[in-house]
Design a protein around this motif. Structure first.
Motif, short mmCIF file in Angstrom:
data_model
loop_
_atom_site.label_atom_id
_atom_site.label_comp_id
_atom_site.label_asym_id
_atom_site.label_seq_id
_atom_site.Cartn_x
_atom_site.Cartn_y
_atom_site.Cartn_z
N ILE A 182 0.60 8.87 -23.57
CA ILE A 182 0.95 8.01 -22.44
C ILE A 182 -0.34 7.38 -21.93
CG2 ILE A 182 1.85 7.90 -20.08
CD1 ILE A 182 3.58 10.30 -20.71
N SER A 183 -0.36 6.07 -21.81
CA SER A 183 -1.52 5.36 -21.29
C SER A 183 -1.02 4.21 -20.43
CB SER A 183 -2.40 4.83 -22.44
OG SER A 183 -1.65 3.94 -23.25
N GLY A 184 -1.96 3.47 -19.82
CA GLY A 184 -1.53 2.33 -19.02
C GLY A 184 -2.44 2.06 -17.85
N THR A 185 -1.91 1.32 -16.89
CA THR A 185 -2.67 0.94 -15.69
C THR A 185 -1.90 1.29 -14.43
OG1 THR A 185 -1.72 -1.29 -15.67
CG2 THR A 185 -3.77 -0.98 -16.91
N TYR A 186 -2.67 1.46 -13.36
CA TYR A 186 -2.07 1.77 -12.06
C TYR A 186 -2.90 1.08 -10.99
CZ TYR A 186 -0.33 4.66 -8.15
OH TYR A 186 0.22 5.11 -6.97
N GLU A 187 -2.25 0.24 -10.21
CA GLU A 187 -2.93 -0.45 -9.11
C GLU A 187 -2.32 0.00 -7.79
OE1 GLU A 187 -2.78 -4.64 -9.57
OE2 GLU A 187 -3.89 -4.67 -11.45
N THR A 188 -3.19 0.30 -6.84
CA THR A 188 -2.71 0.77 -5.55
C THR A 188 -3.49 0.13 -4.42
OG1 THR A 188 -2.37 2.73 -4.15
CG2 THR A 188 -4.24 2.77 -5.65
N SER A 189 -2.87 0.03 -3.26
CA SER A 189 -3.54 -0.55 -2.10
C SER A 189 -4.21 0.52 -1.26
CB SER A 189 -2.52 -1.29 -1.23
OG SER A 189 -1.52 -0.39 -0.75
N PHE B 243 -3.94 2.96 6.76
CA PHE B 243 -3.20 1.82 6.25
C PHE B 243 -1.77 1.88 6.76
CE2 PHE B 243 -6.54 2.87 3.31
CZ PHE B 243 -7.06 1.64 2.95
N ALA B 244 -1.17 0.73 6.98
CA ALA B 244 0.21 0.69 7.45
C ALA B 244 1.17 1.12 6.35
CB ALA B 244 0.55 -0.72 7.92
N ALA C 196 2.12 0.23 -4.95
CA ALA C 196 1.60 0.64 -6.25
C ALA C 196 2.32 -0.12 -7.35
CB ALA C 196 1.78 2.13 -6.44
N THR C 197 1.57 -0.44 -8.39
CA THR C 197 2.14 -1.07 -9.58
C THR C 197 1.71 -0.26 -10.79
OG1 THR C 197 2.03 -3.28 -8.59
CG2 THR C 197 2.29 -3.16 -10.98
#
Length: 213
Positions: free
Chosen positions: A133-140, A159-160, A164-165
């Protein structure tokens, strides 16, 4: 009137959610699952999307290290999630302990945060698994509470919301074939942390992939 408004809001929410979900499953996915005994979770490529005012409090090196730390936390959270499903009997394969995964890669001189130059089949031979399993994760917002609190102190407040993506690949190490790709964007509620978001993402993906029942 209230019921109509609530129903309308629900329809909008469902439509938005579906629009933010993309799923690819190989036509012969069931065969790949049958030939898979163990999956290894590689550290995802994590990016913490900070606002301009927040960025000024960190060097580029600190942001990179924050992403690496988040990647390890997410790797552990995903492993914990899969273990729970395995215990319940809903996971059709075994999952390698991330501690073993990372140690085996490091012994071969492979940077666990930069393995793109290696084929899944090469990694599978090192790790002794049939899929990775691999990939990307973007979070605020940072993954760990400690990092989030530290960031809040520096920036003057929590943060309010947290978004996540995740773009996750399940790849066969037998022939380097992509078996499943899952892309999902979600938004947490007020006060939600990244552990909550990981649980939501994994719960959603577990309903859609052939490795679970």
């Amino acid at each position: 009137m209230k019921k109509i408004i609530s129903l309308f809001a629900l329809v909008i929410c469902i439509t938005t959610t579906n629009a933010q979900t993309k799923l690819y499953v190989h036509d012969d996915a069931e065969t790949y699952v049958e030939n898979t005994k163990t999956i290894a979770i590689l550290p995802l490529n994590v990016q913490v999307k900070l606002r301009p005012k927040q960025l000024k409090d960190f060097t580029s090196e600190q942001i990179i290290e924050m992403g690496k730390s988040e990647a390890l936390d997410i790797q552990k959270a995903m492993y914990s999630w899969f273990l729970t499903r395995k215990k319940r009997g809903t996971l059709l394969v075994s999952v390698q302990n991330p501690t073993r995964t990372n140690a085996l890669l490091k012994k071969k001189g492979i940077d666990i945060h930069s393995y793109d130059e290696y084929l899944p089949s090469e990694l599978g031979e090192i790790l002794g698994v049939e899929a990775v399993i691999s990939g990307t994760y973007e979070t605020s917002k940072p993954m760990s509470n400690g990092a989030a609190i530290g960031l809040a102190v520096l920036t003057g407040g929590m943060f309010a919301t947290n978004t996540a993506t995740m773009n996750m690949d399940f790849t066969s190490t037998i022939d380097d074939e992509l078996v499943v790709n899952y892309h999902k964007k979600i938004k947490g509620s007020l006060g939600s942390d990244a552990q909550d978001l990981i649980n939501i993402l994994m719960r959603k993906v577990s309903r859609r992939i052939p490795y679970t029942k």
